[in-house]
Scaffold this motif. Sequence first.
Motif, PDB file in Angstrom:
ATOM      1  N   GLN A 150      -7.751  17.792 -16.023  1.00  0.00           N
ATOM      2  CA  GLN A 150      -7.061  17.376 -14.802  1.00  0.00           C
ATOM      3  C   GLN A 150      -5.952  16.360 -15.071  1.00  0.00           C
ATOM      4  O   GLN A 150      -6.133  15.421 -15.848  1.00  0.00           O
ATOM      5  N   VAL A 151      -4.813  16.566 -14.369  1.00  0.00           N
ATOM      6  CA  VAL A 151      -3.673  15.655 -14.434  1.00  0.00           C
ATOM      7  C   VAL A 151      -3.561  14.968 -13.076  1.00  0.00           C
ATOM      8  O   VAL A 151      -3.578  15.622 -12.024  1.00  0.00           O
ATOM      9  N   LYS A 152      -3.409  13.626 -13.101  1.00  0.00           N
ATOM     10  CA  LYS A 152      -3.407  12.853 -11.861  1.00  0.00           C
ATOM     11  C   LYS A 152      -2.043  12.187 -11.617  1.00  0.00           C
ATOM     12  O   LYS A 152      -1.304  11.892 -12.556  1.00  0.00           O
ATOM     13  N   SER A 153      -1.771  11.932 -10.352  1.00  0.00           N
ATOM     14  CA  SER A 153      -0.553  11.197  -9.979  1.00  0.00           C
ATOM     15  C   SER A 153      -0.718   9.733 -10.371  1.00  0.00           C
ATOM     16  O   SER A 153      -1.784   9.139 -10.161  1.00  0.00           O
ATOM     17  N   MET A 154       0.331   9.147 -10.956  1.00  0.00           N
ATOM     18  CA  MET A 154       0.205   7.763 -11.434  1.00  0.00           C
ATOM     19  C   MET A 154       0.131   6.764 -10.272  1.00  0.00           C
ATOM     20  O   MET A 154      -0.433   5.682 -10.430  1.00  0.00           O
ATOM     21  N   THR A 155       0.689   7.082  -9.080  1.00  0.00           N
ATOM     22  CA  THR A 155       0.628   6.196  -7.921  1.00  0.00           C
ATOM     23  C   THR A 155       0.984   6.998  -6.669  1.00  0.00           C
ATOM     24  O   THR A 155       1.144   8.217  -6.734  1.00  0.00           O
ATOM     25  N   THR A 156       1.106   6.298  -5.528  1.00  0.00           N
ATOM     26  CA  THR A 156       1.430   6.994  -4.283  1.00  0.00           C
ATOM     27  C   THR A 156       2.845   7.560  -4.349  1.00  0.00           C
ATOM     28  O   THR A 156       3.715   7.070  -5.074  1.00  0.00           O
ATOM     29  N   GLY A 157       3.074   8.585  -3.569  1.00  0.00           N
ATOM     30  CA  GLY A 157       4.401   9.188  -3.531  1.00  0.00           C
ATOM     31  C   GLY A 157       4.411  10.479  -2.748  1.00  0.00           C
ATOM     32  O   GLY A 157       3.442  10.833  -2.068  1.00  0.00           O
ATOM     33  N   LYS A 158       5.534  11.174  -2.830  1.00  0.00           N
ATOM     34  CA  LYS A 158       5.698  12.453  -2.144  1.00  0.00           C
ATOM     35  C   LYS A 158       6.234  13.474  -3.138  1.00  0.00           C
ATOM     36  O   LYS A 158       7.168  13.188  -3.892  1.00  0.00           O
ATOM     37  N   VAL A 159       5.652  14.650  -3.136  1.00  0.00           N
ATOM     38  CA  VAL A 159       6.055  15.711  -4.066  1.00  0.00           C
ATOM     39  C   VAL A 159       7.449  16.197  -3.712  1.00  0.00           C
ATOM     40  O   VAL A 159       7.717  16.595  -2.574  1.00  0.00           O
ATOM     41  N   VAL A 199       0.905  12.036  -1.890  1.00  0.00           N
ATOM     42  CA  VAL A 199      -0.189  11.862  -2.835  1.00  0.00           C
ATOM     43  C   VAL A 199      -0.456  10.379  -3.024  1.00  0.00           C
ATOM     44  O   VAL A 199       0.369   9.529  -2.683  1.00  0.00           O
ATOM     45  N   SER A 200      -1.592  10.049  -3.584  1.00  0.00           N
ATOM     46  CA  SER A 200      -1.975   8.676  -3.882  1.00  0.00           C
ATOM     47  C   SER A 200      -2.230   8.541  -5.377  1.00  0.00           C
ATOM     48  O   SER A 200      -2.234   9.534  -6.118  1.00  0.00           O
ATOM     49  N   ALA A 201      -2.454   7.316  -5.809  1.00  0.00           N
ATOM     50  CA  ALA A 201      -2.780   7.107  -7.212  1.00  0.00           C
ATOM     51  C   ALA A 201      -4.098   7.796  -7.522  1.00  0.00           C
ATOM     52  O   ALA A 201      -5.098   7.586  -6.836  1.00  0.00           O
ATOM     53  N   GLY A 202      -4.112   8.653  -8.547  1.00  0.00           N
ATOM     54  CA  GLY A 202      -5.338   9.362  -8.925  1.00  0.00           C
ATOM     55  C   GLY A 202      -5.482  10.720  -8.273  1.00  0.00           C
ATOM     56  O   GLY A 202      -6.462  11.435  -8.553  1.00  0.00           O
ATOM     57  N   THR A 203      -4.536  11.135  -7.387  1.00  0.00           N
ATOM     58  CA  THR A 203      -4.615  12.470  -6.792  1.00  0.00           C
ATOM     59  C   THR A 203      -4.409  13.518  -7.885  1.00  0.00           C
ATOM     60  O   THR A 203      -3.436  13.449  -8.652  1.00  0.00           O
ATOM     61  N   VAL A 204      -5.289  14.484  -7.957  1.00  0.00           N
ATOM     62  CA  VAL A 204      -5.165  15.548  -8.959  1.00  0.00           C
ATOM     63  C   VAL A 204      -4.057  16.494  -8.525  1.00  0.00           C
ATOM     64  O   VAL A 204      -4.101  17.094  -7.445  1.00  0.00           O
TER      65      VAL A 204
END
Length: 244
Positions: A150-159, A199-204
């Motif tokens: 699994q790859v996770k988002s490093m922090t909050t954001g928008k794709v 997305v948030s930090a840790g979102t796969v």
Amino acid sequence: MKNNHHSKKGVLGGKGFYAAVLCCAAIIGVSGYVAYKETADKLEEQLTPRTTTVTRREWTYEDFTDANSDKDDVPRETTTAATTTAPVTEAKPVIAETVIPVETKPEPYAYPLANEIVNEYSKGELVKSKTLNCWKTHDGVDIQAELGEQVKSMTTGKVLEVYEDALWGVCVVIDHGNGVEGHYRSLAKNVNVKPDQKVSAGTVIGAVGNTAECEIAEVTHLHFGVRKNGEWIDPIAFIRENMV
């Protein structure tokens, strides 16, 4: 004879002169009398008092009737003035508003993968690519991983984007705010996010694949890069600086 003639003429001349003088005096006297008479008449008219008829009102007892008497048709003077008492408004104490500062917590950060880094960020220096057999900059880091990890988002954001590139394989770009973009490359084809998703930090966001043809000679890994205001920066150093 000659002398007598001249003597009579002088006497006659003297009598005529006196007659003329007497005539003038009579005229002056008559004129003066007339003027005097007119002036005396006017003066007498001015000094004679004129008679003016004045109607005098006889006062009666009714004129002095007390206004506060028992007569019904006489208006009475009001002795007591009506007073209006305004309601007393109690002054309210002024209470100063207390502004409670809102504590802003920093956004959490996380590594996309907590594994070993096999190729570091080159900081603009040229490094040799095993796959392409050429010298080029390495604008991200390669984090070793097993396929499907699994790859996770490093922090909050928008794709921002989900796309497949001929060299970098399946890629996801996330806007993390403040001009920061996270680039996640060489993912498996089935990703978990779509454009405009928050997305948030840790979102796969997906799983490690082997889709980056430009790094296919390397061990299986995630290519992860960060751009700030359009410039590539060290992604690991950036995460470390912002970790809580």
